[in-house]
Design a protein around this motif. Structure first.
Motif, mmCIF file in Angstrom:
data_model
loop_
_atom_site.group_PDB
_atom_site.id
_atom_site.type_symbol
_atom_site.label_atom_id
_atom_site.label_comp_id
_atom_site.label_asym_id
_atom_site.label_seq_id
_atom_site.Cartn_x
_atom_site.Cartn_y
_atom_site.Cartn_z
ATOM 1 N N VAL A 57 0.859 -1.184 0.000
ATOM 2 C CA VAL A 57 0.000 0.000 0.000
ATOM 3 C C VAL A 57 0.898 1.238 0.000
ATOM 4 C CG1 VAL A 57 -1.809 1.266 1.229
ATOM 5 C CG2 VAL A 57 -1.754 -1.237 1.306
ATOM 6 N N VAL A 87 -2.517 0.315 -4.477
ATOM 7 C CA VAL A 87 -2.337 -1.047 -3.956
ATOM 8 C C VAL A 87 -1.749 -1.912 -5.060
ATOM 9 C CG1 VAL A 87 -3.496 -3.106 -3.032
ATOM 10 C CG2 VAL A 87 -4.246 -0.816 -2.312
ATOM 11 N N SER A 92 -8.817 0.708 -2.605
ATOM 12 C CA SER A 92 -7.694 1.644 -2.560
ATOM 13 C C SER A 92 -8.265 3.031 -2.275
ATOM 14 C CB SER A 92 -6.937 1.630 -3.892
ATOM 15 O OG SER A 92 -5.844 2.516 -3.851
#
Length: 115
Positions: free
Chosen positions: A24, A39, A56
Motif C-alpha cells: 500500500v 495497492v 484503494s
C-alpha cells in the motif's frame, strides 16, 4: 492518475495468514495537486487464491475520513489506484484492503502518515 505522481511516505504491507499479500502506497501529483492511494497485489498472493476483492483510498487524519475510495470485486488484476483527492494540505496515508474469495473479512494496511 497524473503522469508526474510520485510516492510520498513509506510503503505499508498487507499480510494474510502471515504472508505478504499486497503493498500500500500513497502518491502525490504536483501538476494535479492531488494525492492517490495505490495497492499492488503480490503474485505470491494472487496465484493460490484465484480472484479477490480490493479497495484503494487515501485516509485523511486531518478530516478523519477515507477519501477517493475505489473498490473492485472478483478481480485478478495486480495494481489499483484510488481517485485523486484534494488532501495535499492534510495529514494523510494511502489505505488499502484485500479479501481472498472465501475469507470472511478483508485485511488492510496504511502507508506511513504524511503531513
Amino acid at each position: 492518475m497524473c503522469a508526474d505522481a510520485y510516492q510520498i511516505g513509506t510503503t505499508g504491507y498487507i499480510t494474510r495468514a502471515g504472508r505478504t499479500a499486497a503493498s500500500v502506497k500513497q502518491f502525490y501529483s504536483p501538476s494535479c495537486g492531488k494525492n492517490y492511494g495505490y495497492v499492488w497485489v503480490w503474485q505470491s498472493f494472487r496465484d493460490p487464491v484465484g480472484d479477490y476483492d480490493v479497495t484503494s483510498a487515501v485516509y485523511s487524519y486531518s478530516r478523519d475520513e477515507v477519501l477517493g475510495k475505489r473498490s473492485w470485486t472478483d478481480t485478478t488484476a495486480q495494481e489499483f489506484w484510488s481517485n485523486g483527492t484534494g488532501t495535499v494540505s492534510d495529514c494523510t496515508a494511502g489505505s488499502g484492503t484485500v479479501r481472498a474469495a472465501g475469507d470472511p473479512a478483508p485485511v488492510g494496511r496504511y502507508s506511513s502518515r504524511r503531513c
